[in-house]
Motif scaffolding. Structure first.
Motif, PDB file in Angstrom:
ATOM      1  N   ALA A 129       0.460  -1.009  -0.230  1.00 40.43           N
ATOM      2  CA  ALA A 129      -0.057   0.325   0.232  1.00 40.43           C
ATOM      3  C   ALA A 129       1.095   1.282  -0.331  1.00 40.43           C
ATOM      4  O   ALA A 129       0.804   2.535  -0.447  1.00 40.43           O
ATOM      5  N   TYR A 130       2.270   1.463   0.425  1.00 41.46           N
ATOM      6  CA  TYR A 130       2.782   2.211   0.951  1.00 41.46           C
ATOM      7  C   TYR A 130       3.435   2.064  -0.768  1.00 41.46           C
ATOM      8  O   TYR A 130       3.946   3.618  -1.059  1.00 41.46           O
ATOM      9  N   VAL A 131       3.662   1.465  -1.282  1.00 37.60           N
ATOM     10  CA  VAL A 131       4.453   2.084  -2.250  1.00 37.60           C
ATOM     11  C   VAL A 131       4.094   2.314  -3.026  1.00 37.60           C
ATOM     12  O   VAL A 131       4.083   3.317  -4.082  1.00 37.60           O
ATOM     13  N   LYS A 132       2.159   1.887  -3.643  1.00 37.33           N
ATOM     14  CA  LYS A 132       1.342   2.111  -4.184  1.00 37.33           C
ATOM     15  C   LYS A 132       0.632   3.828  -4.121  1.00 37.33           C
ATOM     16  O   LYS A 132       0.705   4.526  -5.760  1.00 37.33           O
ATOM     17  N   ALA A 133       1.160   3.933  -2.886  1.00 39.95           N
ATOM     18  CA  ALA A 133       0.273   5.540  -2.725  1.00 39.95           C
ATOM     19  C   ALA A 133       1.189   6.537  -2.769  1.00 39.95           C
ATOM     20  O   ALA A 133       1.705   7.703  -3.533  1.00 39.95           O
ATOM     21  N   ARG A 134       3.291   5.824  -2.766  1.00 42.76           N
ATOM     22  CA  ARG A 134       4.006   6.919  -2.996  1.00 42.76           C
ATOM     23  C   ARG A 134       3.778   7.146  -4.237  1.00 42.76           C
ATOM     24  O   ARG A 134       4.672   8.326  -4.913  1.00 42.76           O
ATOM     25  N   GLN A 135       3.603   6.059  -5.333  1.00 37.57           N
ATOM     26  CA  GLN A 135       3.822   6.111  -7.155  1.00 37.57           C
ATOM     27  C   GLN A 135       2.736   7.330  -7.012  1.00 37.57           C
ATOM     28  O   GLN A 135       3.216   8.264  -8.394  1.00 37.57           O
ATOM     29  N   VAL A 136       1.840   7.252  -6.869  1.00 34.16           N
ATOM     30  CA  VAL A 136       0.469   8.360  -6.926  1.00 34.16           C
ATOM     31  C   VAL A 136       1.472  10.014  -6.437  1.00 34.16           C
ATOM     32  O   VAL A 136       1.299  10.583  -7.346  1.00 34.16           O
ATOM     33  N   VAL A 137       1.824   9.809  -5.116  1.00 36.28           N
ATOM     34  CA  VAL A 137       2.410  10.841  -4.836  1.00 36.28           C
ATOM     35  C   VAL A 137       3.080  11.767  -5.524  1.00 36.28           C
ATOM     36  O   VAL A 137       3.172  12.561  -6.259  1.00 36.28           O
ATOM     37  N   ILE A 138       4.263  10.770  -6.611  1.00 36.82           N
ATOM     38  CA  ILE A 138       5.488  11.067  -7.547  1.00 36.82           C
ATOM     39  C   ILE A 138       5.194  11.597  -8.695  1.00 36.82           C
ATOM     40  O   ILE A 138       5.436  12.755  -8.890  1.00 36.82           O
ATOM     41  N   ALA A 139       3.356  10.531  -8.992  1.00 39.20           N
ATOM     42  CA  ALA A 139       3.477  10.922 -10.568  1.00 39.20           C
ATOM     43  C   ALA A 139       2.268  12.656 -10.448  1.00 39.20           C
ATOM     44  O   ALA A 139       2.655  13.409 -11.560  1.00 39.20           O
ATOM     45  N   ALA A 140       1.848  12.888  -9.376  1.00 39.44           N
ATOM     46  CA  ALA A 140       1.258  14.185  -8.886  1.00 39.44           C
ATOM     47  C   ALA A 140       2.007  14.927  -8.917  1.00 39.44           C
ATOM     48  O   ALA A 140       1.705  16.006  -9.235  1.00 39.44           O
ATOM     49  N   ARG A 141       2.904  14.940  -7.986  1.00 41.43           N
ATOM     50  CA  ARG A 141       3.653  16.504  -7.555  1.00 41.43           C
ATOM     51  C   ARG A 141       5.171  16.413  -7.855  1.00 41.43           C
ATOM     52  O   ARG A 141       5.859  17.643  -8.111  1.00 41.43           O
ATOM     53  N   LEU A 142       5.786  15.169  -8.600  1.00 45.62           N
ATOM     54  CA  LEU A 142       6.948  15.388  -8.871  1.00 45.62           C
ATOM     55  C   LEU A 142       7.570  14.860 -10.238  1.00 45.62           C
ATOM     56  O   LEU A 142       8.277  15.141 -11.412  1.00 45.62           O
ATOM     57  N   ASP A 143       6.612  14.530 -10.879  1.00 43.31           N
ATOM     58  CA  ASP A 143       5.945  14.133 -12.573  1.00 43.31           C
ATOM     59  C   ASP A 143       6.410  14.851 -13.601  1.00 43.31           C
ATOM     60  O   ASP A 143       5.159  15.450 -13.451  1.00 43.31           O
ATOM     61  N   ARG A 144       6.722  15.698 -14.444  1.00 41.61           N
ATOM     62  CA  ARG A 144       7.345  16.553 -14.840  1.00 41.61           C
ATOM     63  C   ARG A 144       6.253  16.790 -15.669  1.00 41.61           C
ATOM     64  O   ARG A 144       5.558  17.675 -16.699  1.00 41.61           O
ATOM     65  N   ASP A 178      -6.367  21.010  -7.188  1.00 39.46           N
ATOM     66  CA  ASP A 178      -5.288  21.154  -7.231  1.00 39.46           C
ATOM     67  C   ASP A 178      -4.586  20.021  -5.527  1.00 39.46           C
ATOM     68  O   ASP A 178      -3.412  19.891  -5.485  1.00 39.46           O
ATOM     69  N   ALA A 179      -5.353  19.491  -5.214  1.00 38.97           N
ATOM     70  CA  ALA A 179      -5.328  19.157  -3.781  1.00 38.97           C
ATOM     71  C   ALA A 179      -4.321  17.625  -4.267  1.00 38.97           C
ATOM     72  O   ALA A 179      -4.063  17.086  -3.575  1.00 38.97           O
ATOM     73  N   TRP A 180      -4.688  17.496  -5.912  1.00 38.63           N
ATOM     74  CA  TRP A 180      -4.774  16.057  -6.302  1.00 38.63           C
ATOM     75  C   TRP A 180      -2.889  15.989  -6.689  1.00 38.63           C
ATOM     76  O   TRP A 180      -2.271  15.413  -7.194  1.00 38.63           O
ATOM     77  N   ALA A 181      -3.291  17.288  -7.390  1.00 38.31           N
ATOM     78  CA  ALA A 181      -1.899  16.977  -8.751  1.00 38.31           C
ATOM     79  C   ALA A 181      -1.113  18.811  -8.290  1.00 38.31           C
ATOM     80  O   ALA A 181      -2.252  19.791  -8.280  1.00 38.31           O
ATOM     81  N   THR A 182       0.268  18.426  -8.739  1.00 40.47           N
ATOM     82  CA  THR A 182       0.106  20.281  -8.726  1.00 40.47           C
ATOM     83  C   THR A 182       0.071  20.725 -10.361  1.00 40.47           C
ATOM     84  O   THR A 182       1.452  19.883 -10.857  1.00 40.47           O
ATOM     85  N   ARG A 183       0.172  21.209 -10.667  1.00 38.81           N
ATOM     86  CA  ARG A 183       0.553  21.894 -12.278  1.00 38.81           C
ATOM     87  C   ARG A 183       0.947  23.222 -12.709  1.00 38.81           C
ATOM     88  O   ARG A 183       0.151  24.166 -11.663  1.00 38.81           O
ATOM     89  N   VAL A 184       1.828  23.172 -12.834  1.00 41.02           N
ATOM     90  CA  VAL A 184       2.620  24.710 -13.190  1.00 41.02           C
ATOM     91  C   VAL A 184       1.830  25.719 -13.982  1.00 41.02           C
ATOM     92  O   VAL A 184       1.711  25.036 -15.071  1.00 41.02           O
TER      93      VAL A 184
END
Length: 319
Positions: A129-144, A178-184
């Protein structure tokens, strides 16, 4: 010949006073940047004087943003008693001088705790569960491709099949997601450095016995500028966002289409951002929209970067 009484004021020709007043004013001006519910605060007389002095000096240095009126005063000749050293912001190390300077870079800041059995779930299931949540956070906040390219499918692909259809229209509208994803915002590219990240995650079970991963992270993003010498400080190009978000993990007791990650409750805010972009759910640097008329902040800037502090409900975008 026009006589500029302001330039002859003894305080404005006292180099030490000028440095202190300008530093204090610019610090307080930087405290005006927030998104959330407004809290009204009084502005001290000292701050008014300091802001006036800083505004006058910024006028001398040409630091007002395009289209923003400068104070109605004629600048005197620059002398050793009125010149303030230029602020130097290193675009190769943009976080120096901010509370995020010592944080981890990008994905390295998203670390799951050691997994322990929770309820009927084994340590291995919790770890997954941690691995899957981490993947979503990385995609939503760090994936350019998401953050700058606005490709929400990269987030949706990680959710449960049944969650995608109902989540897609929400993520497609930045003002609602914006609570779920960062977009510049378009036109404000990030610097080629990883965002700084600080925070934590944990897990519990909900009323149905399903695992829920709780995340609470602060992300600081550094924006490019063609005119670094015009910046007041590092925070002019560093915008941050903090969000507490839950991810519900549905398992084998659910129909196959429902199994996987579902987005849950969330709460957060942005800081040191452009208000126009923030109103649309987008992130842009403060230098693009300098504001000195917003309500003062309740805390020093470090408070808003501190993941141990409560979520603020202030609004630095209300005038």
């Amino acid at each position: 010949m026009h006589h500029d009484a302001l330039s002859d004021h003894p305080d404005l020709n006292d180099q030490e006073w000028l440095k202190k007043a300008t530093k204090s004013a610019e610090r307080d001006i930087r405290r005006l940047r927030r998104k959330g519910k407004r809290r009204r605060r009084m502005v001290s007389a000292l701050l008014v004087v300091a802001i006036a002095a800083a505004g006058y000096l910024m006028y001398q240095r040409g630091l007002f943003a395009p289209g923003q009126p400068a104070p109605a005063a004629s600048a005197p000749s620059t002398t050793v008693t009125t010149k303030v050293p230029d602020v130097v912001v290193d675009l190769n190390q943009p976080f120096v001088g901010t509370a995020a300077a010592g944080w981890a870079d990008g994905e390295a800041g998203i670390v799951a705790p050691a997994a322990q059995p929770i309820g009927k779930h084994t340590a291995e299931q919790v770890a997954d569960a941690y691995v899957k949540a981490r993947q979503v956070v990385i995609a939503a906040r760090l994936d350019r491709k998401v953050v700058e390219g606005h490709d929400i499918e990269r987030i949706l692909d990680l959710l449960a099949p049944g969650a995608r259809a109902e989540t897609r229209p929400i993520l497609a509208d930045p003002s609602k997601s914006d609570a779920w994803a960062t977009r510049v915002a378009n036109g404000y590219p990030l610097l080629p450095v990883a965002p700084k990240v600080n925070g934590h995650m944990s897990a519990t079970v909900d009323g149905d016995g399903d695992l829920v991963v709780h995340t609470d992270y602060v992300f600081a993003y550094a924006f490019h500028t063609d005119r670094p010498r015009d910046l007041h400080g590092a925070m002019d190009i560093v915008a941050m966002t903090r969000w507490k978000a839950d991810y519900r993990m549905l398992g084998a007791t659910w129909p196959k289409s429902q199994r996987g990650i579902w987005l849950g409750p969330h709460d957060g805010f942005t800081y040191s951002m452009a208000c126009g972009a923030a109103a649309k759910g987008m992130l842009a640097p403060w230098y693009s929209e300098y504001r000195v008329s917003a309500p003062p902040a309740s805390h020093e800037p470090e408070f808003y970067f501190d993941v141990t502090k409560p979520i603020t409900d202030e609004d630095g975008c209300v005038t």
